[in-house]
Design a protein around this motif. Structure first.
Motif, mmCIF file in Angstrom:
data_model
loop_
_atom_site.group_PDB
_atom_site.id
_atom_site.type_symbol
_atom_site.label_atom_id
_atom_site.label_comp_id
_atom_site.label_asym_id
_atom_site.label_seq_id
_atom_site.Cartn_x
_atom_site.Cartn_y
_atom_site.Cartn_z
ATOM 1 N N GLY A 122 24.229 68.061 -4.447
ATOM 2 C CA GLY A 122 24.110 68.288 -5.880
ATOM 3 C C GLY A 122 25.448 68.581 -6.525
ATOM 4 N N ARG A 123 25.485 68.531 -7.852
ATOM 5 C CA ARG A 123 26.729 68.692 -8.578
ATOM 6 C C ARG A 123 26.957 70.105 -9.077
ATOM 7 N N LEU A 124 25.990 70.988 -8.915
ATOM 8 C CA LEU A 124 26.200 72.364 -9.329
ATOM 9 C C LEU A 124 27.026 73.097 -8.279
ATOM 10 N N GLU A 125 27.840 74.043 -8.715
ATOM 11 C CA GLU A 125 28.690 74.786 -7.791
ATOM 12 C C GLU A 125 27.858 75.900 -7.164
ATOM 13 N N LYS A 126 26.923 75.498 -6.325
ATOM 14 C CA LYS A 126 26.074 76.448 -5.616
ATOM 15 C C LYS A 126 25.965 75.997 -4.175
ATOM 16 N N PRO A 127 25.992 76.959 -3.239
ATOM 17 C CA PRO A 127 25.869 76.553 -1.851
ATOM 18 C C PRO A 127 24.487 76.029 -1.554
ATOM 19 N N SER A 128 24.423 74.900 -0.909
ATOM 20 C CA SER A 128 23.134 74.341 -0.517
ATOM 21 C C SER A 128 23.050 74.192 0.983
ATOM 22 N N GLY A 129 23.856 74.963 1.654
ATOM 23 C CA GLY A 129 23.848 74.882 3.108
ATOM 24 C C GLY A 129 25.155 74.308 3.608
ATOM 25 N N SER A 130 25.573 74.685 4.781
ATOM 26 C CA SER A 130 26.807 74.185 5.372
ATOM 27 C C SER A 130 26.490 73.360 6.591
ATOM 28 N N LEU A 131 27.332 72.387 6.852
ATOM 29 C CA LEU A 131 27.210 71.594 8.064
ATOM 30 C C LEU A 131 28.137 72.214 9.089
ATOM 31 N N ASP A 132 27.550 72.871 10.090
ATOM 32 C CA ASP A 132 28.343 73.615 11.065
ATOM 33 C C ASP A 132 28.578 72.729 12.280
ATOM 34 N N LEU A 133 29.835 72.620 12.669
ATOM 35 C CA LEU A 133 30.202 71.757 13.778
ATOM 36 C C LEU A 133 30.933 72.546 14.837
ATOM 37 N N LEU A 134 30.558 72.372 16.091
ATOM 38 C CA LEU A 134 31.338 72.922 17.181
ATOM 39 C C LEU A 134 32.501 71.981 17.434
ATOM 40 N N GLU A 191 36.623 78.787 22.016
ATOM 41 C CA GLU A 191 35.692 77.916 21.295
ATOM 42 C C GLU A 191 35.960 78.071 19.810
ATOM 43 N N VAL A 192 35.585 77.049 19.032
ATOM 44 C CA VAL A 192 35.764 77.099 17.583
ATOM 45 C C VAL A 192 34.480 76.637 16.904
ATOM 46 N N VAL A 193 34.088 77.335 15.863
ATOM 47 C CA VAL A 193 32.964 76.938 15.025
ATOM 48 C C VAL A 193 33.498 76.685 13.620
ATOM 49 N N VAL A 194 33.199 75.513 13.078
ATOM 50 C CA VAL A 194 33.643 75.163 11.732
ATOM 51 C C VAL A 194 32.467 75.316 10.781
ATOM 52 N N THR A 195 32.613 76.178 9.784
ATOM 53 C CA THR A 195 31.583 76.332 8.744
ATOM 54 C C THR A 195 32.268 76.096 7.411
ATOM 55 N N CYS A 196 31.870 75.066 6.736
ATOM 56 C CA CYS A 196 32.525 74.731 5.471
ATOM 57 C C CYS A 196 31.590 73.856 4.652
#
Length: 297
Positions: free
Chosen positions: A282-294, A247-252
């Motif tokens: 947003g345009r700031l270089e801060k993580p605002s959450g990742s969209l994780d896809l199987l 299985e693969v989980v993509v977090t990016c």
């Protein structure tokens, strides 16, 4: 029936990938992380600047109410500072602003933010889309009777709201401001950086996962299921290396997904592709959450 542990590949060694690895390892999976950079943490990163360690990514903990990051900060004795405990403000020429004036300017900003929410909720349908949150602040500050210098100071403080949201208030539409969601709790500055927090989150992955650095993924192949069974998912990196997983989980970051949907074979379902194309950030270089896809989806 095979008794070997499930081998899961994780694309991305940021906080999402590291936490995912932790959960999988706790449940007996064998984990390999493919990370494009030469380090873990993603946008959580520090550098030495002027003999001081500083965060180049997130340096706040927003919404301390039931926030697990705050619990980790406390457990790791990470130093934090609550700016609500006092207002220190410098003018444009670098002079220290009187404490009472600084407090009043801060109170004005938060009061006006509440008024903007109420106004947007009540009049949203009739507000022109190009009327900005800055316009609203400017109208309110002109009604205060303050001197021109004090009005300019108040507006400068109001612009700090842009740092919370990740976009200047001149670019935030008052019409859609009602859709903004606030978080519970205080906002703490992480005075000693996120270093210990990252070390805590990554401990399980560092000790038990196989972390492959400098491996940007360029292709994800997911064979169709046959007779209810699925063949292994294959990941190809820009270096030409190939990895096979159960299985693969993509977090990016969302920005990466917007530019790299072509790496998925077969392509992502329409509902996911449309979501990736439609969601902004947003345009700031801060993580605002990742969209994780199987990948199997």
């Amino acid at each position: 029936m095979s008794t070997r542990p499930l081998h899961v590949g994780i694309v991305g060694g940021g906080l999402s990938g590291l936490r995912c690895a932790d959960i999988l390892i706790q449940n007996g999976a064998r984990v390999t992380i493919l990370e494009a950079r030469d380090r873990i943490g993603g946008r959580v990163h520090q550098e030495d600047v002027g003999a001081h360690l500083v965060d180049l990514g997130p340096n706040w903990i927003h919404g301390t109410g039931n926030n697990p990051i705050m619990s980790i900060a406390e457990a790791t004795k990470t130093s934090t500072h609550d700016p609500e405990g006092g207002n220190i403000l410098l003018s444009r020429d670098g002079a220290l602003v009187d404490a009472d004036l600084a407090t009043k300017a801060s109170e004005f900003m938060w009061t006006t933010i509440e008024q903007a929410f109420e106004y947007s909720n009540k009049h949203g349908e009739s507000i022109p889309a190009d009327r900005s949150l800055f316009d609203f602040f400017q109208e309110k500050v002109q009604q205060t009777g303050l001197s021109p210098a004090e009005q300019a100071l108040y507006l400068d403080v109001c612009k700090l709201w842009g740092a919370y949201v990740g976009d200047p208030i001149e670019r935030q539409s008052l019409k859609f401001f009602r859709m903004e969601e606030c978080i519970d709790g205080n906002n703490y500055f992480v005075a000693s950086t996120y270093k210990r927090i990252l070390e805590y989150v990554s401990r399980s992955a560092r000790e038990h996962a196989d972390i492959q650095f400098n491996q940007p993924v360029s292709r994800i192949d997911t064979p169709p299921r046959e007779n209810g069974e699925q063949h292994q998912v294959t990941l190809t990196t820009t270096t030409g290396d190939r990895y096979a997983f159960d299985e693969v989980v993509v977090t990016c970051p969302l920005g990466w997904l917007k530019q790299n949907q072509h790496v998925f074979h077969p392509q992502l379902p329409d509902r996911l592709g449309q979501a990736i194309d439609s969601i902004s950030y947003g345009r700031l270089e801060k993580p605002s959450g990742s969209l994780d896809l199987l990948a199997k989806e």
